[in-house]
Design a protein around this motif. Structure first.
Motif, PDB file in Angstrom:
ATOM      1  N   LYS A  63       0.818  -1.212   0.000  1.00 50.16           N
ATOM      2  CA  LYS A  63       0.000   0.000   0.000  1.00 50.16           C
ATOM      3  C   LYS A  63       0.853   1.264   0.000  1.00 50.16           C
ATOM      4  N   LYS A  64       2.031   1.165   0.596  1.00 52.73           N
ATOM      5  CA  LYS A  64       2.912   2.329   0.629  1.00 52.73           C
ATOM      6  C   LYS A  64       3.505   2.616  -0.746  1.00 52.73           C
ATOM      7  N   GLY A  65       3.763   1.556  -1.496  1.00 54.11           N
ATOM      8  CA  GLY A  65       4.222   1.716  -2.874  1.00 54.11           C
ATOM      9  C   GLY A  65       5.601   2.311  -3.039  1.00 54.11           C
ATOM     10  N   SER A  66       6.494   2.095  -2.093  1.00 51.73           N
ATOM     11  CA  SER A  66       7.846   2.655  -2.185  1.00 51.73           C
ATOM     12  C   SER A  66       8.762   1.736  -2.987  1.00 51.73           C
ATOM     13  N   PHE A  67       8.333   1.410  -4.211  1.00 49.31           N
ATOM     14  CA  PHE A  67       9.097   0.542  -5.104  1.00 49.31           C
ATOM     15  C   PHE A  67       8.625   0.806  -6.536  1.00 49.31           C
ATOM     16  N   LYS A  68       9.446   0.422  -7.498  1.00 49.86           N
ATOM     17  CA  LYS A  68       9.115   0.647  -8.900  1.00 49.86           C
ATOM     18  C   LYS A  68       8.558  -0.591  -9.582  1.00 49.86           C
ATOM     19  N   HIS A  69       9.036  -1.760  -9.156  1.00 48.11           N
ATOM     20  CA  HIS A  69       8.643  -2.984  -9.854  1.00 48.11           C
ATOM     21  C   HIS A  69       8.241  -4.078  -8.874  1.00 48.11           C
ATOM     22  N   LEU A  70       7.173  -4.769  -9.213  1.00 49.11           N
ATOM     23  CA  LEU A  70       6.652  -5.878  -8.419  1.00 49.11           C
ATOM     24  C   LEU A  70       6.558  -7.110  -9.326  1.00 49.11           C
ATOM     25  N   ALA A  71       7.246  -8.172  -8.954  1.00 46.45           N
ATOM     26  CA  ALA A  71       7.272  -9.379  -9.789  1.00 46.45           C
ATOM     27  C   ALA A  71       6.200 -10.374  -9.361  1.00 46.45           C
ATOM     28  N   LEU A  72       5.616 -11.033 -10.345  1.00 46.08           N
ATOM     29  CA  LEU A  72       4.703 -12.139 -10.089  1.00 46.08           C
ATOM     30  C   LEU A  72       4.730 -13.061 -11.288  1.00 46.08           C
ATOM     31  N   ALA A  73       4.350 -14.313 -11.077  1.00 44.09           N
ATOM     32  CA  ALA A  73       4.305 -15.269 -12.174  1.00 44.09           C
ATOM     33  C   ALA A  73       3.054 -15.030 -13.021  1.00 44.09           C
ATOM     34  N   ASN A  74       3.140 -15.419 -14.272  1.00 45.33           N
ATOM     35  CA  ASN A  74       2.017 -15.266 -15.196  1.00 45.33           C
ATOM     36  C   ASN A  74       0.780 -15.968 -14.629  1.00 45.33           C
ATOM     37  N   PRO A  75      -0.255 -15.226 -14.276  1.00 46.81           N
ATOM     38  CA  PRO A  75      -1.434 -15.847 -13.641  1.00 46.81           C
ATOM     39  C   PRO A  75      -2.209 -16.773 -14.576  1.00 46.81           C
ATOM     40  N   LYS A  76      -1.961 -16.683 -15.883  1.00 43.80           N
ATOM     41  CA  LYS A  76      -2.669 -17.543 -16.823  1.00 43.80           C
ATOM     42  C   LYS A  76      -2.074 -18.949 -16.869  1.00 43.80           C
ATOM     43  N   THR A  77      -0.806 -19.081 -16.509  1.00 43.37           N
ATOM     44  CA  THR A  77      -0.151 -20.391 -16.611  1.00 43.37           C
ATOM     45  C   THR A  77       0.433 -20.874 -15.287  1.00 43.37           C
TER      46      THR A  77
END
Length: 248
Positions: free
Chosen positions: A120-134
């Motif tokens: 919620k604070k958002g003190s970052f530029k990039h957030l990684a996650l795996a492809n939710p479709k696969t």
């Protein structure tokens, strides 16, 4: 003495004759556990385990198109069920071998608090996650962000990995400051090791029930059946538990 040597050699040749190998498609989150289990399985059964790692969705497509996998260790329970419905797997062979956990993790020890407020604070530029479709862990991450009410705000910062292994790599190499990864990838001595992390509460995403299934190509392979049995045994279960999974 000669008779004893002959018996030993006969036993060795007999075990070698019955030894086989099994080709296994392994969900990327389970890389660590299977690398520990494989030599135990090979030592205890004489069979060799040939593992390929990747996203469950990609494995589904490959199996549907004739890939020579004999066992699937999925990151969900839906894919094995679908393969069974479509005639790609054998009835009554699917079972849950592990229940996964999602964690928000960063190598930066000061970035993530114990309540996940960093999102919620958002003190970052990039957030990684795996492809939710696969990748089921990517789907779980999307569910968690939706239920937290932060999905729309965070979408422009997404860095998407093909699978959870690549997602972890993005975070560990600094291509993303933090990311949603599998707890099994960052657990050390029973807790999150290195950096900072938040074990996402289980009520923020659907249970990640990871099912194994014997595929058609493994129908007549004793090594494939032996692996499915071995994963239910005490040695394998202890390894699985040590990587932070829940046991069914």
């Amino acid at each position: 003495m000669k008779h004893r040597v002959f018996l030993c050699l006969s036993a060795l040749l007999l075990s070698t004759a019955h030894a086989g190998e099994v080709s296994v498609a392994v969900a990327a989150n389970f890389t660590g556990p299977i690398q520990v289990i494989a030599p135990l399985f090979e030592r205890d059964t004489g069979h060799k385990l040939l593992a390929s790692f990747g996203a469950t969705g990609k494995f589904y497509a490959q199996i549907a198109n004739g890939a020579p996998f004999e066992v699937l260790l999925s990151a969900d329970d839906e894919t094995p069920a679908r393969l069974l419905r479509e005639g790609q797997g054998l009835a009554n062979t699917a079972y849950t071998y592990a229940i996964g956990k999602l964690v928000l993790w960063s190598p930066n020890p000061d970035l993530i608090d114990t309540r996940g407020e960093a999102l919620k604070k958002g003190s970052f530029k990039h957030l990684a996650l795996a492809n939710p479709k696969t990748a089921p862990y990517g789907s779980a991450a999307m569910q968690a962000m939706t239920r937290l009410g932060v999905l729309d705000a965070l979408k422009p910062r997404f860095v998407q990995g093909e699978n959870i292994g690549q997602t972890h790599q993005f975070v560990s190499t600094g291509n993303a400051e933090l990311g949603f990864v599998a707890y099994s990838q960052v657990i050390r001595n029973g807790k999150i090791g290195g950096g900072s992390g938040w074990l996402v509460p289980a009520d923020l995403y659907d249970p990640i029930r990871q099912d194994a299934i014997l595929l058609n190509k493994g129908r007549d392979n004793p090594a494939a059946k032996a692996l499915l049995d071995y994963l239910k045994g005490g040695k394998a279960r202890e390894v699985i538990k040590s990587f932070g999974y829940e046991l069914p």
